[in-house]
Design an enzyme around this catalytic site. Structure first.
Site, PDB file in Angstrom:
ATOM      1  N   LEU A  43      46.831  31.810 -26.177  1.00 40.06           N
ATOM      2  CA  LEU A  43      46.057  32.071 -27.391  1.00 40.06           C
ATOM      3  C   LEU A  43      44.576  31.900 -27.124  1.00 40.06           C
ATOM      4  CD1 LEU A  43      48.091  30.556 -30.301  1.00 40.06           C
ATOM      5  CD2 LEU A  43      47.061  32.824 -30.207  1.00 40.06           C
ATOM      6  N   ALA A  44      44.224  30.892 -26.348  1.00 41.12           N
ATOM      7  CA  ALA A  44      42.813  30.668 -26.070  1.00 41.12           C
ATOM      8  C   ALA A  44      42.260  31.790 -25.199  1.00 41.12           C
ATOM      9  CB  ALA A  44      42.628  29.311 -25.392  1.00 41.12           C
ATOM     10  N   HIS A 266      56.873  14.058 -27.313  1.00 44.07           N
ATOM     11  CA  HIS A 266      57.541  14.534 -28.524  1.00 44.07           C
ATOM     12  C   HIS A 266      58.884  13.846 -28.686  1.00 44.07           C
ATOM     13  CE1 HIS A 266      58.969  17.193 -31.624  1.00 44.07           C
ATOM     14  NE2 HIS A 266      57.810  17.812 -31.645  1.00 44.07           N
ATOM     15  N   SER A 284      62.949  21.493 -33.135  1.00 45.05           N
ATOM     16  CA  SER A 284      61.888  21.358 -34.126  1.00 45.05           C
ATOM     17  C   SER A 284      61.914  20.001 -34.809  1.00 45.05           C
ATOM     18  CB  SER A 284      62.014  22.445 -35.180  1.00 45.05           C
ATOM     19  OG  SER A 284      61.140  22.152 -36.232  1.00 45.05           O
ATOM     20  N   ARG A 330      54.918  11.261 -34.463  1.00 43.82           N
ATOM     21  CA  ARG A 330      55.515  11.508 -33.150  1.00 43.82           C
ATOM     22  C   ARG A 330      55.405  10.340 -32.183  1.00 43.82           C
ATOM     23  NH1 ARG A 330      53.573  17.722 -31.967  1.00 43.82           N
ATOM     24  NH2 ARG A 330      54.748  18.607 -33.691  1.00 43.82           N
ATOM     25  N   HIS A 401      54.945  16.596 -23.812  1.00 43.00           N
ATOM     26  CA  HIS A 401      54.826  17.794 -24.630  1.00 43.00           C
ATOM     27  C   HIS A 401      53.427  18.404 -24.659  1.00 43.00           C
ATOM     28  CE1 HIS A 401      55.513  20.479 -27.967  1.00 43.00           C
ATOM     29  NE2 HIS A 401      54.704  19.830 -28.769  1.00 43.00           N
ATOM     30  N   LEU A 441      47.820  25.080 -32.046  1.00 44.66           N
ATOM     31  CA  LEU A 441      47.677  26.542 -32.116  1.00 44.66           C
ATOM     32  C   LEU A 441      46.331  26.858 -32.742  1.00 44.66           C
ATOM     33  CD1 LEU A 441      51.246  27.631 -33.293  1.00 44.66           C
ATOM     34  CD2 LEU A 441      50.224  27.934 -31.042  1.00 44.66           C
TER      35      LEU A 441
HETATM   36  C1  LIG Z   1      57.498  23.850 -26.980  1.00 46.75           C
HETATM   37  C2  LIG Z   1      56.158  23.745 -27.612  1.00 46.75           C
HETATM   38  C3  LIG Z   1      56.028  23.841 -28.988  1.00 46.75           C
HETATM   39  C4  LIG Z   1      54.775  23.768 -29.591  1.00 46.75           C
HETATM   40  N1  LIG Z   1      54.697  23.882 -30.950  1.00 46.75           N
HETATM   41  C5  LIG Z   1      53.470  23.867 -31.537  1.00 46.75           C
HETATM   42  C6  LIG Z   1      53.337  24.070 -32.936  1.00 46.75           C
HETATM   43  O1  LIG Z   1      54.315  24.255 -33.651  1.00 46.75           O
HETATM   44  N2  LIG Z   1      52.094  24.060 -33.481  1.00 46.75           N
HETATM   45  C7  LIG Z   1      50.978  23.877 -32.712  1.00 46.75           C
HETATM   46  O2  LIG Z   1      49.896  23.911 -33.257  1.00 46.75           O
HETATM   47  N3  LIG Z   1      51.089  23.692 -31.387  1.00 46.75           N
HETATM   48  C8  LIG Z   1      52.288  23.679 -30.778  1.00 46.75           C
HETATM   49  N4  LIG Z   1      52.387  23.501 -29.418  1.00 46.75           N
HETATM   50  C9  LIG Z   1      51.166  23.386 -28.608  1.00 46.75           C
HETATM   51  C10 LIG Z   1      50.515  24.743 -28.399  1.00 46.75           C
HETATM   52  O3  LIG Z   1      51.481  25.740 -28.338  1.00 46.75           O
HETATM   53  C11 LIG Z   1      49.706  24.806 -27.126  1.00 46.75           C
HETATM   54  O4  LIG Z   1      48.883  23.712 -27.049  1.00 46.75           O
HETATM   55  C12 LIG Z   1      48.827  26.032 -27.062  1.00 46.75           C
HETATM   56  O5  LIG Z   1      49.568  27.174 -27.331  1.00 46.75           O
HETATM   57  C13 LIG Z   1      48.130  26.149 -25.731  1.00 46.75           C
HETATM   58  O6  LIG Z   1      47.474  27.404 -25.646  1.00 46.75           O
HETATM   59  P1  LIG Z   1      46.546  27.753 -24.429  1.00 46.75           P
HETATM   60  O7  LIG Z   1      46.044  29.118 -24.659  1.00 46.75           O
HETATM   61  O8  LIG Z   1      45.568  26.684 -24.228  1.00 46.75           O
HETATM   62  O9  LIG Z   1      47.511  27.712 -23.156  1.00 46.75           O
HETATM   63  P2  LIG Z   1      48.773  28.592 -22.745  1.00 46.75           P
HETATM   64  O10 LIG Z   1      49.293  29.385 -23.855  1.00 46.75           O
HETATM   65  O11 LIG Z   1      49.693  27.668 -22.040  1.00 46.75           O
HETATM   66  O12 LIG Z   1      48.188  29.618 -21.719  1.00 46.75           O
HETATM   67  C14 LIG Z   1      47.816  29.275 -20.431  1.00 46.75           C
HETATM   68  C15 LIG Z   1      47.448  30.532 -19.697  1.00 46.75           C
HETATM   69  O13 LIG Z   1      46.816  30.203 -18.494  1.00 46.75           O
HETATM   70  C16 LIG Z   1      47.385  30.891 -17.429  1.00 46.75           C
HETATM   71  N5  LIG Z   1      47.230  30.068 -16.255  1.00 46.75           N
HETATM   72  C17 LIG Z   1      47.554  28.774 -16.096  1.00 46.75           C
HETATM   73  N6  LIG Z   1      47.202  28.365 -14.887  1.00 46.75           N
HETATM   74  C18 LIG Z   1      46.639  29.404 -14.264  1.00 46.75           C
HETATM   75  C19 LIG Z   1      46.073  29.597 -12.990  1.00 46.75           C
HETATM   76  N7  LIG Z   1      45.994  28.604 -12.105  1.00 46.75           N
HETATM   77  N8  LIG Z   1      45.606  30.821 -12.679  1.00 46.75           N
HETATM   78  C20 LIG Z   1      45.656  31.839 -13.555  1.00 46.75           C
HETATM   79  N9  LIG Z   1      46.159  31.697 -14.772  1.00 46.75           N
HETATM   80  C21 LIG Z   1      46.648  30.498 -15.120  1.00 46.75           C
HETATM   81  C22 LIG Z   1      48.788  31.141 -17.830  1.00 46.75           C
HETATM   82  O14 LIG Z   1      49.281  32.261 -17.140  1.00 46.75           O
HETATM   83  C23 LIG Z   1      48.621  31.414 -19.318  1.00 46.75           C
HETATM   84  O15 LIG Z   1      48.285  32.744 -19.504  1.00 46.75           O
HETATM   85  C24 LIG Z   1      53.633  23.557 -28.797  1.00 46.75           C
HETATM   86  C25 LIG Z   1      53.756  23.457 -27.422  1.00 46.75           C
HETATM   87  C26 LIG Z   1      54.988  23.525 -26.820  1.00 46.75           C
HETATM   88  C27 LIG Z   1      55.093  23.392 -25.343  1.00 46.75           C
END
Ligand SMILES: Cc1cc2nc3c(=O)[nH]c(=O)nc-3n(C[C@H](O)[C@H](O)[C@H](O)COP(=O)(O)OP(=O)(O)OC[C@H]3O[C@@H](n4cnc5c(N)ncnc54)[C@H](O)[C@@H]3O)c2cc1C
Ligand code: FES
Lengths: 636, 247, 219
Positions: A43-44, A266, A284, A330, A401, A441
């Site tokens: 998402l980021a 978690h 959940s 949690r 988590h 998120l």
């Molecule tokens: C099971 C689970 C349930 C969750 N439920 C919730 C919820 O209900 N509500 C909520 O707010 N949050 C929730 N979270 C937390 C939330 O989903 C995450 O914190 C958030 O989505 C992280 O987003 P991000 O974009 O930072 O990382 P990610 O979505 O993990 O993306 C990381 C990206 O970086 C890339 N990447 C990583 N390392 C490298 C590298 N060395 N080289 C190139 N690319 C790389 C990956 O390919 C990926 O594209 C949950 C998390 C988990 C694990």
């Protein structure tokens, strides 16, 4: 270097607006000349890459999966918070800000946290515009649910797949920009190091995972959005490929690491059932609304759950936290479970779980009601365990988590290396010592969509005058050589233990000493043990295959090598913080009845670590609380 | 538990592949299928052999990265289940399990069990989005969407993009995948302005990528982990017919 | 040309042929009446068909439909084969879909063989006058009844005509519902009804056409 958090002056409510009004702008013709690397497509990352490209920058985006759509944001189930006050239940930006700050046990910046709450409402507007099928009421308005123990209903959701739907929206926007040739997407590319030239981030070295080719990418700024690093525990709710490599390499090149040990555990994941288990699946949290958590009162009780009479069951959350009971937050629920398990009351094959029982709810509400509410979770439980949870209680267990810790960033989300940004879960920004459910998120999305695209110009404006170094710059050559030599070294060891074997060993130490509850002795021991693991790894690991081909075993080994070093820093950080706050619970600092004791006098700061030739130097970012007075979190 | 794996091994996209047989002991019923492959790979490493490459990431059935053909079925013997959700208790002790990569012209093998599914990404690029810049959105509740519409949209939006629909289809058709994405957006009011472009762009790309045409064997809906119904394909067809007949 | 276009032609022609079969079967049902009534009605009916202009046009449409259906089935199958990569070594197709849906091509070929023979038996003789001349009945109509009657007293033809109605049934069962979906019928509950209708239709068509030769044989 001093830590300048660059918090804008002015009233809390006006900081972001006044920041935007004052920051430097870049005209569209010049934006085209600037190149930005976005590492990560979660998402980021996807949000940032798409938005930066829309603004006119040239963007290159990386992910290690075969498609950006698979970033682990996809796995988030519960929902996303926003201070819309659609339920008319007294919610507001201020209340959300306060809940988040307090939930994080007052270990984050007021200004950042306030901005998080402030931008939450427009984010929902944005996602609706992008076609996210959020849950609706019959009247057509958006629906909400409550989440994570707050008193208002501010969580927006799309069934049990909120993360998936938000990520797909971000991915679709990214795809649009890929088609427009404004973003070049490099899937199956893993970033293995950062290139810093004259103190500024100017590129990355990446490995094409399909061919093994090592490539150089030059840019005017680098954005890391690589997600959480809780795979350091091996068993976690994260995806198998989640790693800390990019941020760790950035750290080694000079980016400070903040609060590395703050990890959310978690309480409701499925327990480990065998040594060779690779991940823990999250169930959940909503299940705790109707399920009751218990363990047998007798140690090592080997009877089946249904054979244990009521009076021989210990509903320990209800016992310890009468007012919140099974809905305790949690960190508290996880710790309480660990306490029982460690004391020998755990259930299941490996005695590592507690019961989550729906018997009473089914008796009271009827099976139909329970099925209607949680049917999909019950069937998921059955798929994985083969057990019908309508008949016998679920077995659940705490699992690593979420990483609150991450690269230190200022108000602009820039790390301590100019031109290097960290967004999403991989930075340390808004959650403090504990993250509220459904806030991540949110943070990850606004970092990418709303904040970074409005702060990066402030830096890039200065870069316009400079020429971008070319990939043949000696520093690129040097960093590439280092990457190649590390790969060569790992392949040459040809030892007698597998990477997974080392990872399991590391995971055990980390889980035992650096997870839900920590103590000085244990952490000191852990640091020594991890250093031994590190030595052994570099002598005994065996990785087959070559560097110039798809080689999953090599990928794993490279990630683990970084995790091992990161683990040492995590333990060092946990050891340094002589207080209990949020998810960080130090056994030495607890009240008589086992509750966390925070120490604002001495620890009202964020621990910020600088890499110093294999050692770590502590810097402190002292937190000022101008608008809110830190109080004690109590859930009794 | 003891299992004989018969696994497709192929060095690279342009090399010849063949089946290799591995007898492996020490598995347990609680292991997931992918953990059994991990287990096999650890044994291979210790023997000095190359590991079996297979795609996977979340291991909880949502990212869609895993996916192989197991004993003649996409994602293995169960309906509506991803490979990572499959557990060894679904097999008998001593059984032989045949594991092949997904086969489709549009999904060339990269290595062993790994295939290239980027054709899906290119279909998405042809219109599975709403063209609106970040920061330009109106108040969310300004668009009222009936619950049924949102629910129907979510039914198809749930697609995880695993490619099992293509893998199981005798025509290697991507109709279920493409229709799910088109319908997700074209059902919603936000998706209307670009509905036609999306429909035409994405379906054209489907053909360019050399996916076959749907003959409604319905195998895809049985294998789809997100339980998307083939009525979604019929709905896409309806949109297409309407667009062609009435512009 | 788009894959939608090709599939739509296949579906539309298929549906047209389905309607034709319905009419054809109802006419053939006349053969089940007692001989005296049946002969007159049946021969009269076939003369009307041959002489009506409207029916002539419909007949040409029918020929065209058949040809297009076969040609496009060929093209679609060929294209789909090209989309499919290497075959699986183990493929348990029938666990996920009906045998018929996987083998429409084979079924179609069998039906095509049937149609050719059927056309040689009747159409060529009655319409084109190839082969043994057809006599006229008392009313002066060509005695198609006689042609049928003689043919269905040859046990091999009876078997051929009856047994090949089995593939027809399977083909229709899948084809009818598939055609509707191809042309965009997607109503969820409607699809369940459609599935039932297709089954009933397929059974009536295959059983109906199959029993006629048998009954005539025993007449
Ligand atoms: C099971 C689970 C349930 C969750 N439920 C919730 C919820 O209900 N509500 C909520 O707010 N949050 C929730 N979270 C937390 C939330 O989903 C995450 O914190 C958030 O989505 C992280 O987003 P991000 O974009 O930072 O990382 P990610 O979505 O993990 O993306 C990381 C990206 O970086 C890339 N990447 C990583 N390392 C490298 C590298 N060395 N080289 C190139 N690319 C790389 C990956 O390919 C990926 O594209 C949950 C998390 C988990 C694990
Ligand atoms: S690994 Fe993510 S769906 Fe199977």
């Amino acid at each position: 270097m001093t830590l300048d958090s660059k918090i804008p002056a002015g009233r809390l409510e006006d900081k972001w607006t006044s920041y935007q009004a004052k920051s430097h702008l870049i005209n569209p013709a010049n934006k085209k000349k600037l190149n930005i690397l976005v590492v990560g497509s979660g998402l980021a990352g996807a949000g940032a890459a798409a938005t930066l490209a829309e603004l006119g920058y040239q963007v290159q985006c990386f992910c290690y999966q075969d498609s950006p759509r698979r970033a682990h944001s996809v796995a988030a189930q519960g929902g996303i918070n926003a201070a819309k006050n659609y339920q008319h239940d007294g919610d507001s930006v201020w209340r959300m800000f306060y809940d988040t700050l307090k939930g994080g046990d007052f270990r984050s910046r007021e200004a950042n946290t306030y901005r998080l709450a402030e931008l939450s409402a427009p984010l929902i507007d944005h996602f609706v515009q992008q076609g996210v099928p959020f849950a609706r009421e019959y009247g057509g308005v958006l629906a909400n649910r409550s989440f994570g123990g707050v008193q208002v209903q501010r969580t927006f959701y799309a069934r049990g797949q909120t993360g998936q739907q938000l990520l797909l929206a971000a991915y679709s926007q990214l795809s649009k920009m890929i088609r427009a040739k404004k973003v070049a997407m490099f899937a199956r590319h893993e970033v293995l190091d950062i290139v810093v030239i004259q103190g500024k981030a100017k590129g990355v070295i990446a490995r094409d995972l399909a061919t093994g080719e090592i490539k150089r990418f030059a840019a005017d700024a680098v954005v890391l959005a690589t997600g959480g690093y809780s795979r350091v525990f091996r068993l976690s709710t994260l995806a198998i490929g989640c790693n800390g490599s990019a941020i760790w390499k950035a750290h080694k090149r000079g980016a400070y690491f903040a609060a590395p040990s703050f990890t959310q555990i978690h309480p409701t994941a499925l327990p480990q059932t065998s040594e060779s288990q690779s991940k823990l699946t999250l169930m959940s949290e909503s299940l705790r609304n109707d399920g009751r958590i218990w363990v047998p009162k007798k140690k090592d009780d080997n009877r089946q759950a249904k054979d244990i009479p009521e009076e021989e069951r210990d509903y320990y959350l209800e016992r310890r936290y009468p007012s919140f009971g099974n809905l305790a937050p949690r960190d508290i629920a996880s710790r309480a479970a660990k306490e029982r398990i460690d004391a020998g009351y755990g259930v299941g094959q490996l005695k590592n779980a507690v019961y989550l029982d729906f018997k009473h709810a089914i008796n009271k509400l009827g099976k139909d009601v329970i099925q209607d509410k949680y049917g999909n979770l019950f069937s998921m439980y059955e798929k994985i365990t083969g057990i019908n949870a309508y008949e016998e209680p679920m077995k659940i267990s705490p699992a690593a988590h979420f990483s609150m810790g991450g690269l230190w960033v200022d108000y602009e989300l820039m790390t301590s290396i100019p031109g290097l940004y960290a967004i999403g879960e991989c930075n340390y920004s808004d959650h403090g010592a504990n993250r509220l459910g459904a806030n991540s998120l949110l943070q990850t999305s606004i970092d990418g969509y709303f904040i970074l695209p409005n702060t990066i110009n402030n830096y890039l404006e200065g870069e316009l005058k400079e020429t971008r170094p070319d990939v043949n710059h000696p520093e690129f050559v040097k960093v590439e050589d280092e990457v190649k030599s590390q790969i060569g070294k790992i392949l040459a060891i040809n030892g007698h233990r597998t990477t997974d074997d080392f990872h399991r060993e590391l995971g055990k130490v980390m889980w035992q000493e650096c997870a839900m509850s920590r103590n000085k002795k244990g952490l000191e021991k852990a640091i020594l043990q991890i250093k031994e693991i590190k030595d052994a790894f570099w002598k005994e690991v065996k990785v087959t295959g070559h560097d110039n081909e798809m080689n999953p075993e090599l990928e794993k080994a490279l990630r683990l090598a970084d995790f091992i070093e990161l683990a040492i820093l995590m333990c060092t950080d946990a050891l340094e913080r002589n207080e209990s706050c949020g998810a960080h619970f130090r056994e030495e600092y607890q009240t008589e009845d086992g509750e966390a004791m925070r120490n604002d006098e001495d620890y009202k700061y964020v621990s910020v670590w600088e890499y110093d030739a294999g050692d770590f130097k502590l810097h402190k970012e002292v937190l000022e609380f101008e608008y809110v007075q830190p109080t004690v979190r109590s859930y009794k | 538990m003891k299992i004989t794996f018969k696994i497709w091994r192929q060095e690279g996209a342009n090399s010849e592949g063949s089946f290799k047989t591995y007898d492996i002991d020490g598995l347990t019923e609680d292991m997931s299928f992918l953990e059994a492959l991990d287990h096999l790979n650890e044994r291979l490493v210790l023997k000095g052999e190359k590991v079996v490459a297979f795609d996977h990431d979340c291991r909880e059935g949502i990212c869609g990265q895993c996916g192989v053909f197991i004993n003649g079925r996409a994602h293995g013997p169960h309906d509506h289940m991803t490979t990572c959700q499959l557990h060894m208790r679904s097999f008998k002790d001593g059984e032989t399990i045949v594991v092949e990569p997904y086969r489709a012209g549009a999904f060339p093998v990269v290595k062993d069990l790994v295939v290239d599914r980027t054709a899906f990404d290119r279909i998405i690029e042809q219109g599975a989005y709403i063209t609106a810049k970040t920061g330009t959105a109106a108040e969310a509740n300004a668009i009222l969407i009936p619950k049924e519409v949102a629910d129907n949209s979510m039914d198809v939006a749930a697609c995880i993009g695993c490619g099992a629909c293509v893998a199981t289809c005798k025509n290697a058709s991507a109709a279920l995948f493409t229709s799910a994405k088109i319908n997700h957006l074209n059902k919603l009011p936000q998706g209307q302005p670009e509905a036609h472009r999306r429909l035409v762009g994405m379906t054209d790309q489907m053909a360019i990528e050399n996916f076959g045409s749907c003959t409604f064997t319905a195998a895809c809906e049985v294998e789809c982990p997100a339980e998307i119904s083939i009525s979604s394909i019929a709905e896409m067809n309806a949109r297409y017919v309407k667009a062609k007949l009435f512009g | 040309m788009s894959m939608f276009f090709r599939k739509s032609i296949l579906a539309a022609t298929g549906l047209f042929l389905c309607i034709f079969l319905l009419v054809h079967l109802s006419a053939n049902a006349l053969l089940l009446l007692p001989e005296t009534t049946a002969r007159g009605l049946y021969n009269g009916y076939s003369t009307t068909l041959r002489e009506s202009l409207v029916i002539k046009i419909v007949a040409y449409l029918l020929y065209l439909s058949l040809i297009f259906h076969v040609v496009y089935a060929g093209i679609v199958t060929y294209k789909n084969r090209q989309s499919k990569g290497n075959p699986y070594v183990m493929n348990h197709k029938t666990e996920t879909s009906t045998w018929a849906s996987q083998n429409m091509g084979v079924l179609g070929m069998l039906i095509l063989i049937f149609i050719v023979v059927h056309l040689v038996n009747f159409w060529a003789r009655v319409k084109l006058g190839i082969g043994e001349t057809v006599r006229t009945d008392v009313a002066g109509n060509l005695d198609v009844y006689e042609v049928t009657y003689t043919l269905f007293h040859n046990i091999y033809y009876v078997l051929f005509y009856s047994v090949l109605m089995l593939p027809l049934g399977f083909h229709l069962h899948h084809g009818l519902q598939s055609a509707f979906k191809t042309l965009g019928f997607y109503h969820k509950k409607g699809l369940a009804v459609l599935a039932k209708i297709s089954l009933i239709y397929a059974i009536i068509m295959s059983v109906g056409f199959a029993i006629i030769p048998i009954i005539v044989y025993f007449k």
